[in-house]
Design an enzyme around this catalytic site. Structure first.
Site, short mmCIF file in Angstrom:
data_model
loop_
_atom_site.label_atom_id
_atom_site.label_comp_id
_atom_site.label_asym_id
_atom_site.label_seq_id
_atom_site.Cartn_x
_atom_site.Cartn_y
_atom_site.Cartn_z
N LYS A 274 8.92 -7.66 7.25
CA LYS A 274 7.98 -7.73 8.38
C LYS A 274 6.67 -8.25 7.81
O LYS A 274 5.91 -7.52 7.19
CB LYS A 274 7.80 -6.32 8.95
CG LYS A 274 7.47 -6.22 10.41
CD LYS A 274 6.22 -6.94 10.84
CE LYS A 274 4.95 -6.15 10.62
NZ LYS A 274 3.73 -6.97 10.84
N GLU B 255 1.95 0.59 -1.54
CA GLU B 255 0.90 -0.04 -2.36
C GLU B 255 -0.29 -0.21 -1.45
O GLU B 255 -0.31 -1.12 -0.61
CB GLU B 255 1.37 -1.42 -2.83
CG GLU B 255 2.40 -1.40 -3.90
CD GLU B 255 1.84 -0.83 -5.17
OE1 GLU B 255 0.68 -1.10 -5.50
OE2 GLU B 255 2.58 -0.09 -5.82
N CYS C 209 -6.06 -6.46 -4.09
CA CYS C 209 -6.19 -5.00 -4.20
C CYS C 209 -6.72 -4.58 -5.57
O CYS C 209 -7.25 -3.48 -5.69
CB CYS C 209 -4.85 -4.33 -3.91
SG CYS C 209 -3.57 -4.96 -4.96
N GLU D 115 -13.63 0.25 0.54
CA GLU D 115 -13.10 -1.02 0.08
C GLU D 115 -13.77 -2.17 0.85
O GLU D 115 -13.78 -2.18 2.07
CB GLU D 115 -11.59 -1.03 0.33
CG GLU D 115 -10.88 -2.17 -0.35
CD GLU D 115 -9.37 -2.11 -0.15
OE1 GLU D 115 -8.66 -2.52 -1.06
OE2 GLU D 115 -8.91 -1.67 0.93
P1 NAD Z 1 -2.50 -3.52 7.07
O1 NAD Z 1 -2.21 -2.16 6.62
O2 NAD Z 1 -3.26 -3.69 8.31
O3 NAD Z 1 -1.16 -4.35 7.26
C1 NAD Z 1 -0.16 -4.38 6.26
C2 NAD Z 1 1.18 -4.48 6.94
O4 NAD Z 1 1.45 -3.24 7.59
C3 NAD Z 1 1.23 -5.57 8.02
O5 NAD Z 1 2.49 -6.20 7.99
C4 NAD Z 1 1.06 -4.77 9.30
O6 NAD Z 1 1.62 -5.40 10.43
C5 NAD Z 1 1.81 -3.50 8.95
N1 NAD Z 1 1.44 -2.33 9.75
C6 NAD Z 1 0.22 -2.02 10.24
N2 NAD Z 1 0.29 -0.86 10.93
C7 NAD Z 1 1.57 -0.43 10.87
C8 NAD Z 1 2.26 0.71 11.39
N3 NAD Z 1 1.63 1.64 12.13
N4 NAD Z 1 3.58 0.84 11.13
C9 NAD Z 1 4.23 -0.09 10.38
N5 NAD Z 1 3.64 -1.19 9.90
C10 NAD Z 1 2.31 -1.35 10.12
O7 NAD Z 1 -3.20 -4.20 5.81
P2 NAD Z 1 -3.67 -5.68 5.66
O8 NAD Z 1 -4.97 -5.79 6.36
O9 NAD Z 1 -2.58 -6.62 6.00
O10 NAD Z 1 -3.89 -5.77 4.06
C11 NAD Z 1 -5.07 -5.40 3.45
C12 NAD Z 1 -4.91 -4.08 2.76
O11 NAD Z 1 -3.78 -4.11 1.90
C13 NAD Z 1 -6.08 -3.76 1.85
O12 NAD Z 1 -6.46 -2.43 2.07
C14 NAD Z 1 -5.54 -3.92 0.44
O13 NAD Z 1 -6.12 -3.15 -0.55
C15 NAD Z 1 -4.11 -3.59 0.62
N6 NAD Z 1 -3.31 -4.27 -0.39
C16 NAD Z 1 -2.83 -3.52 -1.41
C17 NAD Z 1 -2.09 -4.12 -2.43
C18 NAD Z 1 -1.54 -3.30 -3.56
O14 NAD Z 1 -0.76 -3.83 -4.32
N7 NAD Z 1 -1.89 -2.06 -3.66
C19 NAD Z 1 -1.83 -5.49 -2.38
C20 NAD Z 1 -2.33 -6.23 -1.30
C21 NAD Z 1 -3.07 -5.59 -0.30
#
Ligand code: NAD
Length: 488
Positions: free
Chosen positions: A180, A255, A289, A390
Site C-alpha cells: 500500500k 519504522e 527519518c 520532528e
Molecule cells: P504516514 O504515517 O502519514 O503514512 C505512511 C503510510 O501509512 C502511508 O502509506 C499512509 O497511507 C499509511 N497510513 C496512514 N494512516 C494509516 C492508518 N490509519 N492505517 C493504515 N495505514 C495508514 O507518514 P508519511 O507522511 O507518509 O511519512 C513520513 C513519516 O514517516 C515521518 O514521520 C518519518 O519519520 C517516517 N519515516 C520513517 C522511516 C524509518 O525508517 N523509520 C522511514 C521513512 C519515513
C-alpha cells in the site's frame, strides 16, 4: 536507457491485483511537487480492492511457499535485473513524483536493487538448528516458516527502496504481499509492479493497492487473512496500526519518526562535521527519518563550526530536481511545506534567530511547487518546539553545549530513538557516548545511509521490529520445532 516512465505505468487508473491491472472508477490526481502540475491519475482504492488483493495473495501463497527457497531467491534476482534495466526511467519517475534531485533518485534505484540482491543471497543460505535432545535416539530441529499474507504500508520519502526493502525479505521467506503506497507516491509502486511481472514473479505474489491510509491501509491491517503488517511512516499512523493489529494478535514491524541528535565535540574534524551536518539535514529536502534534526556543538568549536556550516550550506543548489547541478528539490506536498513553514514561524516566535537562509527558484514554471528555503536557526531556548518535534524539512537548529554529560542528557531527552550522530577523534569518548545514547543507530564520524547488513530499528516511539539484514529477515518468519523419535 530510456527516461520514459509512462510505459511502466497502467494506461488508466488501476490497481495491481494478481498480476493484472484492475481499472478503478474512483481516481486521485498525482501532482509534480516541483510545479504542481498533474502527472497522472491513480486508483482511489476501496475496501473491495483490498479484499480482492488479499484473496489473490492468499491463493498464491501456498504454492509460493512450496517453491524451494533458492528458486524464490532467483525471482528476486530477476526482479533486480528488470529494475536495473529501467534505472533511468525509474529515477526520472521518482524525481517527477517525489521531487528529490535526480542523483538522489539514481542512488535510490541502486538501493532498491541492492535490497533484492541481498535478500536473494540470504535465501540461498538459510539454515535451521539441530537441537540436543534430552532422550536417546531423539532429535529436535527448528525450521523457519512464512507467516502467510503480508501487508506492507509504505511512505513517500523512499518509495522505490522501501518497496523492495519490505518485498524482498517477505517473498524470499515464502510470504506473498500487498503493498500500500503513500497517497503522494503511488506511481513508483505501480512501476515496480510492472517490473515484478516482467521478472516472471507469479500471479498474486505481489499486489499493489493505492488509496488512503485511513481507508485501504486500515482495511488491510484489520483483514483476518493478513498475518503481518510491516509499515514505515509516522508515529501517529503506527500507533493506530499497532492497536488494530493487537486485536488480531498478529505481529507488526513499525519504522516510525525520528529526531536524530548530531553531536560535535570540540576535538572533531570540524570541516567534515559541518559538511556532514548539512548533508544529513538537507538530503531529500530534509525528508529522511535518519536526518540530522538538531545539531549540538561544543562551545570551544562553535565559531569555526558555524563558519564551516555556512560555507557548506551556501553550496546547496535549490532548483529543478531534474537538472544535474541541483542538490535540493521541493517538499513532497503542500501539506508538508506548510508544516515546515509553520514550524519555522513558531521557532522565531519562541526566540530562535535565522543564522542563514538559502533561496527558492523564482522561475514561473516552479510557482506552483512546494518549495522551502534551506535554513539554519540558532539562539534557541531549551524548550523550543523544533528541538522536540520532528521537522522532516530543511530547517537545521544548532545548539551550544559545554559538557558531555549535558549533551547526552539533551540528546536522550526525546520521545524518539532511531538515529544519532557523534563527531569526535577521541575513541574513548566515542564509545562511552555511543553506549549512553538511547538510539537504535549511532553514526560515529559519518553520515548515513544505514547499510543493508545492519538493522534499521528505532527505539522508543521510533518503532518496534525493524528492517534490513538478518534481524530484518526474522520479522517475516515464524519458527517451528520438530521433535523426531528414531528409536527402533
Ligand atoms: P504516514 O504515517 O502519514 O503514512 C505512511 C503510510 O501509512 C502511508 O502509506 C499512509 O497511507 C499509511 N497510513 C496512514 N494512516 C494509516 C492508518 N490509519 N492505517 C493504515 N495505514 C495508514 O507518514 P508519511 O507522511 O507518509 O511519512 C513520513 C513519516 O514517516 C515521518 O514521520 C518519518 O519519520 C517516517 N519515516 C520513517 C522511516 C524509518 O525508517 N523509520 C522511514 C521513512 C519515513
Amino acid at each position: 536507457m530510456s527516461t520514459d516512465f509512462k510505459k511502466l505505468l497502467p494506461e488508466t487508473a488501476a490497481q495491481f491485483i494478481n498480476n493484472t491491472w484492475v481499472a478503478s472508477k474512483n481516481t486521485d490526481d498525482i501532482k509534480n511537487p516541483a510545479t504542481g502540475e498533474t502527472i497522472a491519475e491513480v486508483a482511489a482504492g476501496t475496501t473491495a480492492d483490498t479484499d480482492n488483493a488479499i484473496a489473490a495473495a492468499k491463493a498464491a501463497q501456498i504454492k509460493w511457499a512450496a517453491t524451494p527457497q533458492p528458486q524464490r531467491a532467483n525471482y528476486l534476482y530477476a526482479f533486480a535485473q528488470q529494475i536495473e534495466k529501467h534505472k533511468n526511467a525509474l529515477a526520472t519517475l521518482l524525481t517527477t513524483e517525489q521531487g528529490k534531485p535526480l542523483a538522489e533518485s539514481e542512488g535510490e534505484v541502486d538501493t532498491a536493487i541492492l535490497m533484492l540482491r541481498y535478500y536473494a543471497g540470504l535465501g540461498w543460505k538459510r539454515t535451521g538448528h539441530v537441537l540436543a535432545s534430552n532422550y536417546p535416539n531423539h532429535q529436535a530441529i527448528t525450521k523457519e516458516a512464512p507467516l502467510g499474507v503480508v501487508a506492507a504500508i509504505i511512505p513517500w520519502n523512499f518509495p522505490l527502496a522501501i518497496f523492495t526493502r519490505k518485498t524482498a525479505p517477505a517473498l524470499v521467506a515464502g510470504n506473498t504481499i500487498i503493498v500500500k503506497p503513500s497517497e503522494n507516491t503511488p506511481l513508483c509502486s505501480l512501476a515496480l509492479a510492472t517490473l515484478s511481472k516482467a521478472a516472471g514473479i507469479p500471479d498474486g505474489v505481489i499486489n499493489v493497492i493505492c488509496g488512503e491510509g485511513s481507508k485501504v491501509g486500515d482495511a488491510l491491517v484489520k483483514h483476518p487473512d493478513v498475518q503481518l503488517v510491516t509499515m514505515t511512516g509516522s508515529t501517529r499512523a503506527g500507533k493506530i496500526i499497532a492497536k488494530n493489529a493487537a486485536e488480531k494478535v498478529i505481529p507488526v514491524s513499525l519504522e516510525l519518526g525520528g529526531k536524530a541528535p548530531f553531536i560535535v565535540l570540540a576535538d572533531a574534524d570540524i570541516e567534515k562535521a559541518a559538511q556532514d551536518a548539512i548533508d544529513a539535514r538537507m538530503a531529500n529536502c530534509g525528508q529522511v527519518c535518519i536526518c540530522n534534526e538538531r545539531t549540538y556543538v561544543q562551545r570551544e568549536a562553535y565559531e569555526p563550526f558555524m563558519r564551516a556550516l555556512k560555507k557548506a550550506a551556501e553550496a546547496i543548489v535549490v532548483g529543478d530536481p531534474l537538472a544535474k547541478k541541483t542538490t535540493m528539490g521541493p517538499k513532497v506536498s503542500p501539506a508538508e511545506k506548510e508544516h515546515v513553514e509553520e514550524l519555522l514561524a513558531k521557532t522565531q516566535q519562541e526566540g530562535g534567530k535565522i543564522f542563514w537562509q538559502g533561496s527558492i527558484p523564482s522561475d514561473e514554471k516552479f510557482k506552483g511547487g512546494n518549495w522551502v528555503a534551506p535554513t539554519i536557526v540558532t539562539d534557541l531556548p531549551a524548550t523550543a518546539t523544533i528541538l522536540k518535534e520532528e521537522a522532516f524539512g530543511p530547517i537545521l537548529p544548532v545548539v551550544v553545549f559545554d559538557t558531555i554529560d549535558e549533551v547526552v542528557g539533551l540528546a536522550n531527552d526525546c520521545e524518539y530513538g532511531l538515529s544519532s550522530y557523534l563527531y569526535t577523534r577521541d575513541l574513548i569518548a566515542a564509545m562511552q557516548i555511543s553506549d549512553a545514547l538511547e538510539y537504535g543507530e549511532v553514526y560515529i564520524n559519518r553520515y548515513g545511509p544505514e547499510e543493508i547488513n545492519g538493522f534499521h530499528a528505532g527505539w522508543k516511539l521510533s518503532g518496534i521490529g525493524g528492517d534490513d539484514g538478518e534481524h530484518g529477515y526474522q520479522i517475516y518468519v515464524k519458527q517451528k520445532t520438530v521433535y523426531l523419535n528414531y528409536q527402533s
